[in-house]
Scaffold this motif. Structure first.
Motif, PDB file in Angstrom:
ATOM      1  N   PRO A   1      34.130  -0.431 -54.401  1.00 32.09           N
ATOM      2  CA  PRO A   1      35.419  -0.385 -53.695  1.00 32.09           C
ATOM      3  C   PRO A   1      35.211   0.051 -52.248  1.00 32.09           C
ATOM      4  CG  PRO A   1      35.169   1.564 -55.054  1.00 32.09           C
ATOM      5  CD  PRO A   1      33.990   0.688 -55.354  1.00 32.09           C
ATOM      6  N   THR A   2      36.125  -0.375 -51.372  1.00 27.53           N
ATOM      7  CA  THR A   2      36.075   0.129 -50.003  1.00 27.53           C
ATOM      8  C   THR A   2      36.514   1.593 -50.011  1.00 27.53           C
ATOM      9  OG1 THR A   2      38.369  -0.385 -49.495  1.00 27.53           O
ATOM     10  CG2 THR A   2      36.767  -2.141 -49.187  1.00 27.53           C
ATOM     11  N   ARG A   3      36.272   2.247 -48.907  1.00 23.04           N
ATOM     12  CA  ARG A   3      36.646   3.652 -48.799  1.00 23.04           C
ATOM     13  C   ARG A   3      38.126   3.863 -49.122  1.00 23.04           C
ATOM     14  NH1 ARG A   3      35.397   6.979 -43.318  1.00 23.04           N
ATOM     15  NH2 ARG A   3      33.291   6.831 -44.178  1.00 23.04           N
ATOM     16  N   GLU A   4      38.970   3.005 -48.558  1.00 24.04           N
ATOM     17  CA  GLU A   4      40.409   3.176 -48.755  1.00 24.04           C
ATOM     18  C   GLU A   4      40.850   2.897 -50.184  1.00 24.04           C
ATOM     19  OE1 GLU A   4      42.928   4.547 -47.170  1.00 24.04           O
ATOM     20  OE2 GLU A   4      41.298   5.235 -45.880  1.00 24.04           O
ATOM     21  N   GLN A   5      40.047   2.133 -50.900  1.00 27.56           N
ATOM     22  CA  GLN A   5      40.414   1.791 -52.276  1.00 27.56           C
ATOM     23  C   GLN A   5      40.087   2.904 -53.262  1.00 27.56           C
ATOM     24  OE1 GLN A   5      38.260  -1.857 -52.702  1.00 27.56           O
ATOM     25  NE2 GLN A   5      40.010  -3.138 -52.135  1.00 27.56           N
ATOM     26  N   ILE A   6      39.413   3.942 -52.799  1.00 27.77           N
ATOM     27  CA  ILE A   6      39.058   5.029 -53.705  1.00 27.77           C
ATOM     28  C   ILE A   6      40.319   5.801 -54.084  1.00 27.77           C
ATOM     29  CG2 ILE A   6      37.721   7.145 -53.948  1.00 27.77           C
ATOM     30  CD1 ILE A   6      35.674   5.977 -52.026  1.00 27.77           C
ATOM     31  N   GLU A   7      40.562   5.921 -55.391  1.00 25.62           N
ATOM     32  CA  GLU A   7      41.788   6.552 -55.893  1.00 25.62           C
ATOM     33  C   GLU A   7      41.472   7.895 -56.542  1.00 25.62           C
ATOM     34  OE1 GLU A   7      44.833   5.399 -55.728  1.00 25.62           O
ATOM     35  OE2 GLU A   7      44.603   3.275 -55.192  1.00 25.62           O
ATOM     36  N   LEU A   8      42.295   8.890 -56.242  1.00 31.01           N
ATOM     37  CA  LEU A   8      42.053  10.238 -56.756  1.00 31.01           C
ATOM     38  C   LEU A   8      42.012  10.306 -58.284  1.00 31.01           C
ATOM     39  CD1 LEU A   8      41.587  13.223 -56.203  1.00 31.01           C
ATOM     40  CD2 LEU A   8      44.056  13.504 -55.947  1.00 31.01           C
ATOM     41  N   PRO A   9      43.010   9.749 -58.974  1.00 38.11           N
ATOM     42  CA  PRO A   9      42.944   9.852 -60.438  1.00 38.11           C
ATOM     43  C   PRO A   9      41.684   9.211 -61.026  1.00 38.11           C
ATOM     44  CG  PRO A   9      45.152   9.246 -59.754  1.00 38.11           C
ATOM     45  CD  PRO A   9      44.293   9.166 -58.532  1.00 38.11           C
ATOM     46  N   MET A  10      41.255   8.098 -60.473  1.00 38.41           N
ATOM     47  CA  MET A  10      40.039   7.451 -60.979  1.00 38.41           C
ATOM     48  C   MET A  10      38.813   8.311 -60.739  1.00 38.41           C
ATOM     49  SD  MET A  10      40.300   3.394 -60.129  1.00 38.41           S
ATOM     50  CE  MET A  10      38.724   3.062 -60.936  1.00 38.41           C
ATOM     51  N   VAL A  11      38.758   8.946 -59.583  1.00 37.77           N
ATOM     52  CA  VAL A  11      37.620   9.812 -59.274  1.00 37.77           C
ATOM     53  C   VAL A  11      37.585  10.997 -60.249  1.00 37.77           C
ATOM     54  CG1 VAL A  11      36.687  11.418 -57.574  1.00 37.77           C
ATOM     55  CG2 VAL A  11      37.477   9.162 -56.850  1.00 37.77           C
ATOM     56  N   LEU A  12      38.740  11.616 -60.460  1.00 38.85           N
ATOM     57  CA  LEU A  12      38.788  12.776 -61.348  1.00 38.85           C
ATOM     58  C   LEU A  12      38.457  12.371 -62.782  1.00 38.85           C
ATOM     59  CD1 LEU A  12      41.956  14.552 -59.917  1.00 38.85           C
ATOM     60  CD2 LEU A  12      39.556  15.138 -59.543  1.00 38.85           C
ATOM     61  N   ASP A  13      38.962  11.221 -63.197  1.00 32.86           N
ATOM     62  CA  ASP A  13      38.672  10.752 -64.540  1.00 32.86           C
ATOM     63  C   ASP A  13      37.186  10.513 -64.709  1.00 32.86           C
ATOM     64  OD1 ASP A  13      39.384   9.789 -67.167  1.00 32.86           O
ATOM     65  OD2 ASP A  13      38.858   7.803 -66.412  1.00 32.86           O
TER      66      ASP A  13
ATOM     67  N   LYS B   1      20.075   3.055 -72.650  1.00 26.53           N
ATOM     68  CA  LYS B   1      20.176   2.236 -71.446  1.00 26.53           C
ATOM     69  C   LYS B   1      21.560   1.632 -71.270  1.00 26.53           C
ATOM     70  CE  LYS B   1      16.971  -0.867 -71.783  1.00 26.53           C
ATOM     71  NZ  LYS B   1      16.110  -1.970 -71.310  1.00 26.53           N
ATOM     72  N   SER B   2      22.062   1.008 -72.317  1.00 27.34           N
ATOM     73  CA  SER B   2      23.321   0.285 -72.153  1.00 27.34           C
ATOM     74  C   SER B   2      24.483   1.246 -71.931  1.00 27.34           C
ATOM     75  CB  SER B   2      23.584  -0.609 -73.352  1.00 27.34           C
ATOM     76  OG  SER B   2      23.680   0.132 -74.531  1.00 27.34           O
ATOM     77  N   ASN B   3      24.415   2.393 -72.553  1.00 23.48           N
ATOM     78  CA  ASN B   3      25.466   3.376 -72.333  1.00 23.48           C
ATOM     79  C   ASN B   3      25.415   3.914 -70.903  1.00 23.48           C
ATOM     80  OD1 ASN B   3      26.325   6.680 -73.233  1.00 23.48           O
ATOM     81  ND2 ASN B   3      27.713   4.937 -73.294  1.00 23.48           N
ATOM     82  N   LEU B   4      24.209   4.102 -70.399  1.00 23.23           N
ATOM     83  CA  LEU B   4      24.088   4.550 -69.015  1.00 23.23           C
ATOM     84  C   LEU B   4      24.604   3.479 -68.061  1.00 23.23           C
ATOM     85  CD1 LEU B   4      20.659   6.423 -68.907  1.00 23.23           C
ATOM     86  CD2 LEU B   4      22.970   7.376 -68.817  1.00 23.23           C
ATOM     87  N   ALA B   5      24.315   2.223 -68.334  1.00 30.17           N
ATOM     88  CA  ALA B   5      24.808   1.153 -67.476  1.00 30.17           C
ATOM     89  C   ALA B   5      26.331   1.181 -67.437  1.00 30.17           C
ATOM     90  CB  ALA B   5      24.308  -0.194 -67.986  1.00 30.17           C
ATOM     91  N   TYR B   6      26.932   1.482 -68.587  1.00 33.68           N
ATOM     92  CA  TYR B   6      28.390   1.600 -68.661  1.00 33.68           C
ATOM     93  C   TYR B   6      28.887   2.725 -67.766  1.00 33.68           C
ATOM     94  CZ  TYR B   6      32.769   3.254 -70.750  1.00 33.68           C
ATOM     95  OH  TYR B   6      34.041   3.703 -70.954  1.00 33.68           O
ATOM     96  N   HIS B   7      28.239   3.884 -67.854  1.00 30.64           N
ATOM     97  CA  HIS B   7      28.671   5.023 -67.036  1.00 30.64           C
ATOM     98  C   HIS B   7      28.407   4.768 -65.549  1.00 30.64           C
ATOM     99  CE1 HIS B   7      29.984   7.629 -70.197  1.00 30.64           C
ATOM    100  NE2 HIS B   7      28.834   7.544 -70.848  1.00 30.64           N
ATOM    101  N   PHE B   8      27.283   4.143 -65.244  1.00 26.79           N
ATOM    102  CA  PHE B   8      26.992   3.829 -63.839  1.00 26.79           C
ATOM    103  C   PHE B   8      28.044   2.881 -63.276  1.00 26.79           C
ATOM    104  CE2 PHE B   8      22.326   4.731 -64.873  1.00 26.79           C
ATOM    105  CZ  PHE B   8      22.419   6.011 -64.385  1.00 26.79           C
ATOM    106  N   ALA B   9      28.464   1.933 -64.081  1.00 21.25           N
ATOM    107  CA  ALA B   9      29.485   0.995 -63.612  1.00 21.25           C
ATOM    108  C   ALA B   9      30.776   1.735 -63.296  1.00 21.25           C
ATOM    109  CB  ALA B   9      29.724  -0.079 -64.675  1.00 21.25           C
ATOM    110  N   LYS B  10      31.133   2.703 -64.131  1.00 22.15           N
ATOM    111  CA  LYS B  10      32.352   3.461 -63.856  1.00 22.15           C
ATOM    112  C   LYS B  10      32.200   4.278 -62.582  1.00 22.15           C
ATOM    113  CE  LYS B  10      35.468   4.307 -66.597  1.00 22.15           C
ATOM    114  NZ  LYS B  10      36.531   4.676 -67.531  1.00 22.15           N
ATOM    115  N   LEU B  11      31.042   4.865 -62.401  1.00 24.10           N
ATOM    116  CA  LEU B  11      30.805   5.664 -61.197  1.00 24.10           C
ATOM    117  C   LEU B  11      30.857   4.795 -59.945  1.00 24.10           C
ATOM    118  CD1 LEU B  11      27.994   7.959 -62.636  1.00 24.10           C
ATOM    119  CD2 LEU B  11      30.157   8.746 -61.683  1.00 24.10           C
ATOM    120  N   ARG B  12      30.383   3.570 -60.061  1.00 26.51           N
ATOM    121  CA  ARG B  12      30.491   2.654 -58.933  1.00 26.51           C
ATOM    122  C   ARG B  12      31.933   2.240 -58.721  1.00 26.51           C
ATOM    123  NH1 ARG B  12      26.004   0.017 -60.927  1.00 26.51           N
ATOM    124  NH2 ARG B  12      27.379  -1.411 -62.048  1.00 26.51           N
ATOM    125  N   ASP B  13      32.606   1.849 -59.813  1.00 30.10           N
ATOM    126  CA  ASP B  13      33.959   1.312 -59.705  1.00 30.10           C
ATOM    127  C   ASP B  13      34.930   2.303 -59.083  1.00 30.10           C
ATOM    128  OD1 ASP B  13      33.076  -1.012 -60.778  1.00 30.10           O
ATOM    129  OD2 ASP B  13      33.858  -0.641 -62.792  1.00 30.10           O
TER     130      ASP B  13
END
Lengths: 125, 125
Positions: B8-20, B55-67
């Motif tokens: 996401p762009t900087r402006e697209q970063i949402e507080l609830p998503m970050v906290l979650d 591995k696959s579970n980590l890929a899932y968590h990494f994707a969330k951290l990126r998203d």
DNA sequence: TTGATAGTTCAATAAACATTGAACATAGGG
DNA sequence: CCCTATGTTCAATGTTTATTGAACTATCAA
């Protein structure tokens, strides 16, 4: 119904639970408005948030806010007054609540807030 | 496989998503260790966290951290290097990341951390 | 005592989430 | 060119979550 709802001790407050609690837009809005109102009264009734959702859904969210240690509920007659556990949170995780609150303030337009004039708490018991 | 994963762009970063995102112990541990490691290398590979889960579970968590905008993934050959998006987070929610990190530090014993000697990142590309 | 008010609890439901293993894609080294 | 190492994607599973309405409890006031 238990006379006083359960609250965790200060030491029992867990960081992941607090963050999870704050990650829900409704709960974040409740915490944010409670903080906004602090300079006036520091306590709000459950029904002050009735614009956000139905009674039973709010009770569910209030329970989560209590369980994670973010708020304390004081029972007064048929009302329950909620207040932020500022000191406990500050002792446990210094600076965290303020950082979340100022972040929420920056994005207040993205929160489901109760309009100001609906928050007219004056009489306390 | 897309050449560069979505961020996401900087402006697209949402507080609830970050906290979650930060409310999950595994993801909080990843972010925490990434921050710990910053003074050394600022980047870690996915496989550096293999002690935490599969591995696959980590890929899932990494994707969330990126998203949610917490991390950026750089593809280098067969490796993906992760780094915290410190500047973007600081611009978007000043003080929030540091408050969470120092809170996590206070409770580091309650996090599922990878032991220090397993993080021996030296060679970079 | 009757009625209204304020909240909680319970059951049901749909959506989101975390976890696993198998299959797949890609790059680099013999 | 094969083989291995690194990660991703997909499908399946079981768990947790948010939301609703109905039933319930407790308190206050007339």
């Amino acid at each position: 119904m238990s006379r006083t709802p359960h609250h965790p001790t200060r030491e029992q407050i867990e960081l992941p639970m607090v963050l999870d609690c704050l990650s829900d837009p409704i709960r974040l809005a409740i915490v944010y408005q409670l903080a906004q109102q602090e300079r006036v009264s520091s306590e709000l009734r459950c029904s002050d948030f009735s614009a956000l959702s139905g009674k039973s859904n709010l009770a569910y969210h209030f329970a989560k806010l209590r369980d994670c240690g973010l708020m304390r509920t004081r029972v007064a007659g048929t009302n329950r007054f909620m207040r932020l556990r500022r000191e406990d949170l500050e002792a446990r995780f210094p600076g965290l609540l303020d950082a979340v609150l100022s972040s929420a303030a920056k994005d207040a337009d993205r929160l489901p807030l109760v309009s100001g004039c609906e928050l007219v708490e004056v009489d306390r018991k």
